[in-house]
Scaffold this active site. Structure first.
Site, PDB file in Angstrom:
ATOM      1  N   HIS A   1       0.818  -1.217   0.000  1.00 17.56           N
ATOM      2  CA  HIS A   1       0.000   0.000   0.000  1.00 17.56           C
ATOM      3  C   HIS A   1       0.846   1.259   0.000  1.00 17.56           C
ATOM      4  O   HIS A   1       0.399   2.314   0.428  1.00 17.56           O
ATOM      5  CB  HIS A   1      -0.968  -0.016   1.191  1.00 17.56           C
ATOM      6  CG  HIS A   1      -1.985  -1.119   1.087  1.00 17.56           C
ATOM      7  ND1 HIS A   1      -2.737  -1.559   2.158  1.00 17.56           N
ATOM      8  CD2 HIS A   1      -2.370  -1.878   0.034  1.00 17.56           C
ATOM      9  CE1 HIS A   1      -3.526  -2.549   1.755  1.00 17.56           C
ATOM     10  NE2 HIS A   1      -3.326  -2.766   0.481  1.00 17.56           N
TER      11      HIS A   1
ATOM     12  N   ASN B   1      -3.162 -12.680  15.495  1.00 16.48           N
ATOM     13  CA  ASN B   1      -3.975 -11.460  15.475  1.00 16.48           C
ATOM     14  C   ASN B   1      -4.825 -11.406  16.741  1.00 16.48           C
ATOM     15  O   ASN B   1      -5.322 -12.431  17.196  1.00 16.48           O
ATOM     16  CB  ASN B   1      -4.889 -11.463  14.235  1.00 16.48           C
ATOM     17  CG  ASN B   1      -5.426 -10.084  13.915  1.00 16.48           C
ATOM     18  OD1 ASN B   1      -4.650  -9.174  13.650  1.00 16.48           O
ATOM     19  ND2 ASN B   1      -6.731  -9.908  13.961  1.00 16.48           N
TER      20      ASN B   1
HETATM   21  P1  NAD Z   1      -7.164  -3.445  10.303  1.00 17.59           P
HETATM   22  O1  NAD Z   1      -7.323  -2.215  11.151  1.00 17.59           O
HETATM   23  O2  NAD Z   1      -8.278  -3.846   9.435  1.00 17.59           O
HETATM   24  O3  NAD Z   1      -6.864  -4.700  11.250  1.00 17.59           O
HETATM   25  C1  NAD Z   1      -5.919  -4.679  12.245  1.00 17.59           C
HETATM   26  C2  NAD Z   1      -6.041  -5.986  13.016  1.00 17.59           C
HETATM   27  O4  NAD Z   1      -4.970  -6.014  13.921  1.00 17.59           O
HETATM   28  C3  NAD Z   1      -7.335  -6.110  13.822  1.00 17.59           C
HETATM   29  O5  NAD Z   1      -7.947  -7.337  13.505  1.00 17.59           O
HETATM   30  C4  NAD Z   1      -6.866  -6.096  15.287  1.00 17.59           C
HETATM   31  O6  NAD Z   1      -7.543  -7.056  16.061  1.00 17.59           O
HETATM   32  C5  NAD Z   1      -5.427  -6.484  15.167  1.00 17.59           C
HETATM   33  N1  NAD Z   1      -4.542  -5.886  16.156  1.00 17.59           N
HETATM   34  C6  NAD Z   1      -4.494  -4.607  16.586  1.00 17.59           C
HETATM   35  N2  NAD Z   1      -3.487  -4.440  17.445  1.00 17.59           N
HETATM   36  C7  NAD Z   1      -2.899  -5.658  17.577  1.00 17.59           C
HETATM   37  C8  NAD Z   1      -1.774  -6.147  18.321  1.00 17.59           C
HETATM   38  N3  NAD Z   1      -1.066  -5.343  19.105  1.00 17.59           N
HETATM   39  N4  NAD Z   1      -1.443  -7.448  18.186  1.00 17.59           N
HETATM   40  C9  NAD Z   1      -2.154  -8.285  17.390  1.00 17.59           C
HETATM   41  N5  NAD Z   1      -3.217  -7.882  16.672  1.00 17.59           N
HETATM   42  C10 NAD Z   1      -3.571  -6.592  16.750  1.00 17.59           C
HETATM   43  O7  NAD Z   1      -5.819  -3.266   9.501  1.00 17.59           O
HETATM   44  P2  NAD Z   1      -5.265  -4.016   8.199  1.00 17.59           P
HETATM   45  O8  NAD Z   1      -5.761  -5.410   8.149  1.00 17.59           O
HETATM   46  O9  NAD Z   1      -3.824  -3.749   8.160  1.00 17.59           O
HETATM   47  O10 NAD Z   1      -5.926  -3.277   6.960  1.00 17.59           O
HETATM   48  C11 NAD Z   1      -6.212  -1.928   6.891  1.00 17.59           C
HETATM   49  C12 NAD Z   1      -5.323  -0.978   6.132  1.00 17.59           C
HETATM   50  O11 NAD Z   1      -4.740  -0.187   7.124  1.00 17.59           O
HETATM   51  C13 NAD Z   1      -4.117  -1.401   5.403  1.00 17.59           C
HETATM   52  O12 NAD Z   1      -4.361  -1.196   4.074  1.00 17.59           O
HETATM   53  C14 NAD Z   1      -3.006  -0.389   5.799  1.00 17.59           C
HETATM   54  O13 NAD Z   1      -2.505   0.229   4.640  1.00 17.59           O
HETATM   55  C15 NAD Z   1      -3.688   0.608   6.608  1.00 17.59           C
HETATM   56  N6  NAD Z   1      -3.063   1.191   7.826  1.00 17.59           N
HETATM   57  C16 NAD Z   1      -1.726   1.151   8.060  1.00 17.59           C
HETATM   58  C17 NAD Z   1      -1.216   1.669   9.246  1.00 17.59           C
HETATM   59  C18 NAD Z   1       0.279   1.636   9.457  1.00 17.59           C
HETATM   60  O14 NAD Z   1       1.015   1.787   8.500  1.00 17.59           O
HETATM   61  N7  NAD Z   1       0.720   1.418  10.679  1.00 17.59           N
HETATM   62  C19 NAD Z   1      -2.058   2.180  10.213  1.00 17.59           C
HETATM   63  C20 NAD Z   1      -3.455   2.211   9.950  1.00 17.59           C
HETATM   64  C21 NAD Z   1      -3.952   1.688   8.754  1.00 17.59           C
END
Ligand code: NAD
Ligand code: ZN
Length: 263
Positions: free
Chosen positions: A123, A222
């Protein structure tokens, strides 16, 4: 839990090609909110405002986009890799990482020590900005420094075109090389480990399915349930950082690289 961690470590030690696939949950322990958890990005913003068509449609939309993107970038720019990032960097050091597919845009895998060649940023990245017209690439900090009352949606210094963080918005084409390569690696690995992703964003979320169909073992780490739990060979519903660190401790032992600390 201990038994599951040992089993994953054994699978890593026995595998020839390990692909790790991560999402926003990987970075919440570094203080970067994910999208879908309570308090996450979707609690604060309207997903429509991240749409690429919306970005192109008006100066006002671009200003809204840059305001949100700036807030997200502020949570990312000084963030440090957590125990999970360090564990994955260690997998590479141990010669046990075929490739790391990340949906994250925060650049933390590089700060942890993973190399450019092994990381596929599906992404894009928030650490750069690109001109949508001429493709010129800028450092994100340099562009952020230009934002002001007068310039709320910056333009390219070379051609006057629209500047956008080098991330992939909804409705924007996926990066060709990264996407093709990610599918190829998913198809040819023997162990596919998902860390911190809800597996609902496509096409990224199709990759565990591709890997599983091609015969790989599928491990999911997760906190909450994911869209692919029914396919997994092993699931650990817990925090990514401590779990990945514990797995790596065992991998290190299995590979014979045990460090003995003296008091
Ligand atoms: P999502 O928010 O859909 O899912 C995140 C998952 O991680 C959730 O199911 C949650 O239960 C789990 N989670 C949260 N904290 C956790 C931890 N400490 N340990 C284990 N599990 C944990 O995010 P996604 O699946 O990555 O998809 C969404 C989009 O978010 C992606 O396309 C990405 O580009 C974007 N994004 C990226 C960032 C980043 O770069 N850090 C931040 C926000 C969103
Ligand atoms: Zn330009």
């Amino acid at each position: 839990m201990k038994e599951k961690i040992e089993r994953v470590a054994q699978w890593i030690a026995d595998s020839k090609k390990v692909v790790v696939f991560v999402g926003a949950g990987m970075s919440t322990e570094s203080g970067i909110p994910d999208f879908r958890s309570p308090g996450g990005v979707w609690d604060k913003y309207d997903p429509e405002d991240f749409d690429f068509g919306r970005f192109l449609s008006s100066e006002g939309s671009r200003q809204t986009y840059w305001r949100m993107a700036t807030e997200m970038y502020d949570s990312m720019k000084n963030a440090l890799p957590n125990a999970g990032h360090l564990a994955i960097a260690e997998l590479e050091n141990l010669g046990k990482l075929d490739c790391l597919i990340t949906q994250n845009i925060d650049g933390l895998h590089f700060k942890a020590g993973n190399s450019q060649e092994l990381v596929l940023e599906l992404h894009g990245t928030a650490m750069h900005v690109t001109c949508l017209d001429c493709g010129t690439r800028y450092e994100r900090d340099a562009v952020q420094a230009r934002l002001s009352k007068e310039e709320k949606a910056p333009r390219c210094e070379a051609c006057g075109g629209l500047l956008k963080p080098a991330t992939i918005s909804f409705g924007q084409a996926m990066p060709e090389r990264e996407t093709t390569e990610a599918y190829r690696r998913s198809e040819s690995c023997d162990l596919f480990i998902v860390v911190g992703s809800s597996l609902v964003v496509h096409p990224a979320a199709a990759m565990p399915v591709v890997a599983k169909r091609a015969g790989a073992k599928l491990v999911i780490v997760n906190r909450d349930q994911t869209a692919c739990d029914n396919l997994a060979d092993l699931i650990i519903h817990d925090q990514a950082g401590p779990v990945m660190a514990a797995i790596l401790t065992h991998v290190r032992q299995l590979l014979g690289g045990v460090t003995h600390w003296k008091n």
